[in-house]
Design a protein around this motif. Structure first.
Motif, short mmCIF file in Angstrom:
data_model
loop_
_atom_site.label_atom_id
_atom_site.label_comp_id
_atom_site.label_asym_id
_atom_site.label_seq_id
_atom_site.Cartn_x
_atom_site.Cartn_y
_atom_site.Cartn_z
N GLN A 176 -38.09 -2.12 25.82
CA GLN A 176 -39.67 -2.78 27.00
C GLN A 176 -40.00 -2.21 27.91
N ASN A 195 -33.49 -2.96 32.00
CA ASN A 195 -33.35 -4.09 31.72
C ASN A 195 -33.09 -5.54 32.73
N TYR A 207 -36.61 -5.01 34.27
CA TYR A 207 -37.61 -6.27 32.65
C TYR A 207 -37.46 -7.38 33.12
N GLN A 225 -30.50 2.39 30.51
CA GLN A 225 -30.85 0.77 29.92
C GLN A 225 -29.99 -0.43 30.98
N ARG A 226 -29.43 -0.02 31.63
CA ARG A 226 -29.07 -1.24 32.55
C ARG A 226 -29.93 -1.51 33.52
N SER A 276 -34.42 1.32 25.28
CA SER A 276 -34.60 -0.17 25.53
C SER A 276 -35.96 -1.60 25.31
#
Ligand SMILES: Nc1ncnc2c1ncn2[C@@H]1O[C@H](COP(=O)(O)OP(=O)(O)O)[C@@H](O)[C@H]1O
Ligand SMILES: O=P(O)(O)OC[C@H]1O[C@](O)(COP(=O)(O)O)[C@@H](O)[C@@H]1O
Length: 252
Positions: free
Chosen positions: A223, A187, A190, A183-184, A221
Motif C-alpha cells: 500500500q 495500514n 493508508y 505494517q500495522r 504491505s
C-alpha cells in the motif's frame, strides 16, 4: 556466525573468514567446569527472551549445569542489590511467550575492570552478551581484560539490532517482528489517507541509518507509493522528482 578477524578487510575476503555457527566436533570447556552467565544490555529488542531461552537449553544439552543471568545489563555485575538469577530449562521454558527480557536491561554501569573483577569472584568462565554497538565494545574490552589477566574465559557476543544491518548475518532477531508491527502503522495510515480528500499518509519507521525495515514493510504491505530510505539521498538529489512521482501516479 563467528568472525575470526576484526580488521577492516574487503567484503569478499571477509566472507571467507566467517564461519557459520553451530555444533563442533571438539569443545574446549569441560561442561562440568563451566559457569555460564548471560547478560542483556542497551535497549529492548523483540526476541531477547527467545535467545536467552535457547542459550540455556543448548548449554544444558552440552551438560552445563551452572548457568546464571546477570540482572539489568552490566550494572548487575556491580550492584550488590541485584543478585544473579539461576537459570535452567525449567526457568526459561515459557519465557519466549512474553516480551522484554527476563533479566532486565540497562545502560551505563561499572567499568570493565569492575566487571572482570566480579567475573573472577563469581567464577564465570563463559559470558554471553546480548546487545548493540556499545555492549559489544564492552564485550571486546572484557575479552581483552580477561586475556591480560590470563583468564580462560569465552566471551560470546550476540548482536541485538532490530535494523538487520549487520554484515554477514542472515537476519538479526527482532527484525521480523519490527516489519510485521510496521505494517500495522502503514495500514492504519493508508486507511486514513485513502478516506480523506487528497489524503497523504506519512509513516516514519525505525532505522535512522538503515532502510531494511522501511523497505520490507513497504513491500509487504502493498500500500506504499514511495519509500524513502537513508541509504538514498533523496532530498539532495531532486526534491521535485519525489513529489512529481506521487502526483503522476494519483493524477491529483
Ligand atoms: N566503549 C565501551 N566500552 C565499554 N563498555 C561500553 C562501551 N560503550 C558502551 N558500553 C557499555 O555497554 C552498555 C550498553 O551500551 P549502549 O550504548 O547503551 O547500548 P547498545 O549496546 O544497544 O549500543 C552500557 O552498559 C555501557 O556501559
Ligand atoms: O530514539 P532515537 O535516538 O531516534 O533512535 C532511534 C534509532 O535507534 C535504532 O534503534 C538503532 O540505531 P543505531 O543502530 O544507529 O544506533 C534505530 O532503529 C532507530 O531509528
Amino acid at each position: 556466525m563467528v568472525m575470526q578477524k576484526p580488521e577492516k578487510i574487503p567484503i569478499q575476503i571477509a566472507a571467507s573468514m566467517v564461519q557459520r555457527a553451530g555444533p563442533r566436533e571438539n569443545i574446549y570447556f569441560r561442561p562440568e567446569d563451566v559457569k555460564a552467565a548471560i547478560v542483556t544490555c542497551g535497549g529492548l529488542c523483540p526476541g531477547l527472551n527467545d535467545v536467552i531461552r535457547l542459550i540455556v537449553i543448548t548449554l544444558e544439552i552440552y551438560g552445563v549445569k551452572n548457568i546464571v543471568g546477570i540482572p539489568f545489563g552490566y550494572r548487575g555485575f556491580s550492584d550488590k542489590n541485584l543478585p544473579e538469577i539461576p537459570l535452567s530449562r525449567k526457568v526459561v521454558q515459557n519465557i519466549h511467550l512474553s516480551g522484554g527480557s527476563l533479566l532486565g536491561v540497562s545502560r551505563g554501569g561499572p567499568t570493565v575492570t569492575e566487571i572482570v573483577d566480579s567475573m573472577e569472584e563469581r567464577g564465570i568462565n563463559m559470558l554471553f552478551v546480548l546487545g548493540g554497538n556499545g555492549t559489544h565494545a564492552g564485550a571486546n574490552a572484557i575479552h581483552n581484560e580477561c586475556v591480560k589477566r590470563r583468564m580462560k574465559v569465552a566471551v560470546v557476543g550476540v548482536p541485538k539490532t532490530i535494523d538487520n544491518d549487520i554484515l554477514h548475518m542472515d537476519k538479526t532477531f527482532g527484525f521480523d517482528t519490527a516489519v510485521e508491527e510496521a505494517q500495522r502503522a502503514i495500514n492504519s495510515a493508508y486507511i486514513e489517507a485513502h478516506s480523506a480528500y487528497h489524503g497523504i499518509g506519512v509513516v516514519k519507521l525505525m532505522g535512522r541509518s538503515s532502510g531494511f525495515i522501511a523497505m520490507q514493510a513497504s513491500l509487504a504491505s502493498g500500500q506504499v507509493d514511495i519509500c524513502l530510505i537513508p541509504e538514498t539521498e533523496y532530498y539532495n538529489d531532486d526534491p521535485s522528482r519525489l513529489f512529481s512521482a506521487r502526483f503522476l501516479r494519483w493524477e491529483l
